[in-house]
Design a protein around this motif. Structure first.
Motif, PDB file in Angstrom:
ATOM      1  N   SER A 137       0.834  -1.197   0.000  1.00 25.66           N
ATOM      2  CA  SER A 137       0.000   0.000   0.000  1.00 25.66           C
ATOM      3  C   SER A 137       0.872   1.252   0.000  1.00 25.66           C
ATOM      4  N   GLY A 138       0.503   2.203  -0.833  1.00 23.85           N
ATOM      5  CA  GLY A 138       1.247   3.454  -0.888  1.00 23.85           C
ATOM      6  C   GLY A 138       2.482   3.402  -1.776  1.00 23.85           C
ATOM      7  N   LYS A 171       1.120   2.371  -7.077  1.00 21.25           N
ATOM      8  CA  LYS A 171       0.469   1.608  -8.144  1.00 21.25           C
ATOM      9  C   LYS A 171      -0.664   2.399  -8.794  1.00 21.25           C
ATOM     10  N   SER A 172      -1.559   2.930  -7.950  1.00 25.68           N
ATOM     11  CA  SER A 172      -2.681   3.706  -8.490  1.00 25.68           C
ATOM     12  C   SER A 172      -2.167   4.925  -9.243  1.00 25.68           C
ATOM     13  N   THR A 173      -1.185   5.568  -8.671  1.00 28.54           N
ATOM     14  CA  THR A 173      -0.648   6.774  -9.299  1.00 28.54           C
ATOM     15  C   THR A 173      -0.096   6.442 -10.680  1.00 28.54           C
TER      16      THR A 173
HETATM   17  N1  ATP Z   1      -3.279  13.693  -3.981  1.00 27.75           N
HETATM   18  C1  ATP Z   1      -2.213  13.305  -3.253  1.00 27.75           C
HETATM   19  N2  ATP Z   1      -1.476  14.201  -2.588  1.00 27.75           N
HETATM   20  C2  ATP Z   1      -0.403  13.820  -1.869  1.00 27.75           C
HETATM   21  N3  ATP Z   1       0.030  12.554  -1.760  1.00 27.75           N
HETATM   22  C3  ATP Z   1      -0.664  11.604  -2.405  1.00 27.75           C
HETATM   23  C4  ATP Z   1      -1.823  11.931  -3.192  1.00 27.75           C
HETATM   24  N4  ATP Z   1      -2.298  10.782  -3.729  1.00 27.75           N
HETATM   25  C5  ATP Z   1      -1.496   9.803  -3.292  1.00 27.75           C
HETATM   26  N5  ATP Z   1      -0.520  10.284  -2.503  1.00 27.75           N
HETATM   27  C6  ATP Z   1       0.559   9.501  -1.875  1.00 27.75           C
HETATM   28  O1  ATP Z   1       1.275   8.877  -2.899  1.00 27.75           O
HETATM   29  C7  ATP Z   1       1.666   7.576  -2.507  1.00 27.75           C
HETATM   30  C8  ATP Z   1       1.235   6.567  -3.541  1.00 27.75           C
HETATM   31  O2  ATP Z   1      -0.170   6.520  -3.576  1.00 27.75           O
HETATM   32  P1  ATP Z   1      -0.961   5.457  -4.450  1.00 27.75           P
HETATM   33  O3  ATP Z   1      -2.400   5.698  -4.236  1.00 27.75           O
HETATM   34  O4  ATP Z   1      -0.452   5.505  -5.839  1.00 27.75           O
HETATM   35  O5  ATP Z   1      -0.503   4.096  -3.782  1.00 27.75           O
HETATM   36  P2  ATP Z   1      -1.021   2.636  -4.063  1.00 27.75           P
HETATM   37  O6  ATP Z   1       0.169   1.826  -4.373  1.00 27.75           O
HETATM   38  O7  ATP Z   1      -2.115   2.653  -5.053  1.00 27.75           O
HETATM   39  O8  ATP Z   1      -1.563   2.191  -2.650  1.00 27.75           O
HETATM   40  P3  ATP Z   1      -2.872   1.364  -2.257  1.00 27.75           P
HETATM   41  O9  ATP Z   1      -2.528  -0.068  -2.358  1.00 27.75           O
HETATM   42  O10 ATP Z   1      -3.124   1.793  -0.845  1.00 27.75           O
HETATM   43  O11 ATP Z   1      -3.975   1.789  -3.194  1.00 27.75           O
HETATM   44  C9  ATP Z   1       1.062   7.333  -1.143  1.00 27.75           C
HETATM   45  O12 ATP Z   1       2.074   7.519  -0.176  1.00 27.75           O
HETATM   46  C10 ATP Z   1       0.017   8.389  -0.994  1.00 27.75           C
HETATM   47  O13 ATP Z   1      -0.101   8.796   0.327  1.00 27.75           O
END
Ligand code: ATP
Ligand code: MG
Lengths: 286, 230
Positions: free
Chosen positions: A80-81, A84-86
């Protein structure tokens, strides 16, 4: 490059042929009712080249490089974090990035001249929380973008929507509103809604992680079918069963970096990074 | 205690009170509400646009309008605008702004500030994923606003918008300072002509109360019916 785990990206990778059925040869009544239009480029469907992204001072993505070939199914996993989503949101420009380049079917998405709505209409996306439009009936959810973006007529759009609804097994629910369906049903509608645009590639961001366990299967079944029909897919998921079944490649991310990018057999056989090994043993143990 | 009151004044003038006075009040309320919601929505969109300058302009407008007493705006608009118009177009005489259009424009501009705050809250109440989903399907900003965000925001906020419209209905009585024949204006003219001030103002209060009370009840009923199933 921080680790040796990253395989070299060949400029023109060969299409993967690991799926059961080749594109367009599925049984009658497939999810892909027509062959998606593909530009006559020879490059990969998605090319992510050295992409970095910051939220203020915080670096979310660090020099991410990978590609997805036509017909390929790539699973993205990681803690998590890890970004991936980004990363997946950068692919259809829902999130801007500051450094690097992403090309979708030959179109540079960060190029100012790129018509983003048009590009996005060809890239299907499925969200963790479905994001159906709650004020519209299922039929209208399926036809809205077809009519507004592709300019299809009401009858044509509704017929197309209904055909896809039938494929995901929800034809009887066409007149209902999203709030009247279960999570699994809503997610299947969301997949149908994306497919109605005849996408050339589908992005999934944890499509089953907001679902009750008993509904995960019905959504994965639709995705497996889609993969077998030859859809190009980039899927963020922790469903390793799905990855084993239909993925060609698995990407493992940690702290904004692509740590591992390997063929499925290789990834599950012997992930080379310690972080990937720890992650795998943790999610496979339950 | 009402022994020396003469309520026949109402019976004798009710056609004038309602067909002239109330008709004007309701028309002004309806048109100003529609205009105010449209303009207010545009101001809310400016405020939330994230573009340079526009949000500040929208915010300044809202704060400016909300810090002025409505009576002053009505006066200012009615008495000064003809002269400003004259100065702008260089005419020989002050340009004519009719009492109705003057008050309609005033109320639209004034109420837009309040409606914009309601619509802003409404737009912000829609989850971010909705506009992401709309964008991902290829909808443009305006298509997404028009088909996805605003219809939901509007439905969520309908009870509040209508409640604000009830306030607007009461506020329109202030146009009587321009000697316009709205409901209160009509009542006060009859009251002065027949020397029945207490009866007429009592009656006017009862009518305003009844209209607002019934409208509030209807809004509460509607609230239950329009809620979006989530
Ligand atoms: N709009 C935002 N502003 C600041 N930080 C952000 C924003 N969106 C995401 N983050 C940070 O960027 C990092 C990556 O986020 P992301 O959502 O891409 O992770 P992820 O791998 O999809 O996690 P998960 O499995 O929880 O969905 C995280 O540390 C999150 O806190
Ligand atoms: Mg995520």
């Amino acid at each position: 490059m921080t680790s040796s785990a990253m395989p070299p990206v060949s400029p023109v990778p060969e299409p993967q042929a690991a799926v059961d059925a080749a594109p367009g040869t599925g049984p009658v009544g497939t999810l892909l009712t027509e062959c998606p239009p593909v530009a006559a480029t020879t490059g990969p469907m998605i090319a992510i080249d050295n992409v970095s992204k910051w939220y203020g001072d915080f670096q979310v993505l660090t020099n991410c490089t990978t590609s997805v070939t036509k017909g390929e199914v790539v699973v993205v996993c990681g803690p998590s974090g890890s970004g991936k989503s980004t990363l997946i949101k950068c692919v259809n420009a829902l999130e801007p990035f500051q450094k690097g380049q992403i090309t979708v079917d030959g179109t540079k998405i960060a190029d100012k001249k790129t018509n983003l709505p048009k590009l996005r209409s060809r890239v299907g996306m499925v969200f963790q929380h479905f994001e159906l439009f709650p004020h519209l009936s299922i039929t209208d959810n399926l036809s809205l973008a077809q009519r507004k973006v592709l300019g299809r007529g009401k009858a044509e759009a509704e017929a197309k929507g209904l055909a896809l609804l039938e494929r995901v097994g929800l034809k009887a629910h066409a007149h209902k509103f999203p709030g009247q369906l279960s999570g699994g049903q809503q997610q299947r509608v969301a997949i149908a809604r994306a497919l109605a645009m005849n996408p050339i590639v589908m992005l999934f961001d944890e499509p089953t992680s907001a679902l009750d366990p008993e509904m995960v299967g019905e959504v994965l079944d639709v995705m497996v079918e889609l993969a077998r029909e030859g859809m190009t897919m980039m899927v963020v998921t922790h469903e390793m069963g799905f990855a084993r079944k239909v993925a060609n490649r698995v990407i493992f991310m940690d702290k904004g970096e692509i740590v591992e990018d390997a063929q499925k057999e290789e990834f599950f056989g012997s992930p080379r990074s310690e972080r990937a090994q720890t992650f795998l043993s943790r999610i496979l143990s339950h | 205690m009402f022994s020396n009151f003469d309520f026949s004044v109402i019976l004798n003038s009710w056609r004038y009170l309602f067909f002239d006075g109330m008709a004007f009040t309701l028309t002004l309320t309806a048109l100003a509400a529609v205009g105010g919601v449209v303009l207010g929505t545009l101001i809310a969109m400016m405020r939330l646009s994230g573009l340079p300058v526009l949000p500040q302009v929208a915010k300044a407008y809202v704060n400016f309008m909300r810090s002025l007493p409505l009576v002053l705006v009505i006066f200012w608009f009615y008495f000064l605008v003809p002269y400003i118009g004259q100065w702008i177009i260089g005419a020989e005489r002050p340009i004519q702004v009719g009492a109705f259009s003057s008050s309609l424009i005033t109320f639209t501009l004034f109420e837009a500030a309040y409606f914009s705050e309601i619509m802003r809250a409404g737009i912000q109440s829609i989850p971010k994923g909705q506009s992401a989903a709309a964008s991902a399907l290829g909808l443009t900003y305006w298509q997404s606003m028009g088909n996805v965000i605003l219809p939901q925001a509007f439905r969520n906020m309908l009870p509040v918008l209508l409640t604000q419209t009830i306030v607007l209905f009461q506020d329109t009585s202030l146009v009587y300072v321009l000697s316009i024949t709205d409901f209160l204006g009509a009542a006060s003219k009859v009251a002065q002509r027949d020397g029945r001030l207490v009866e007429m103002y009592l009656f006017a209060a009862v009518v305003y109360f009844a209209v607002c009370f019934i409208a509030s009840l209807l809004v509460r009923r509607l609230q239950r019916r329009v809620a979006i199933i989530r």
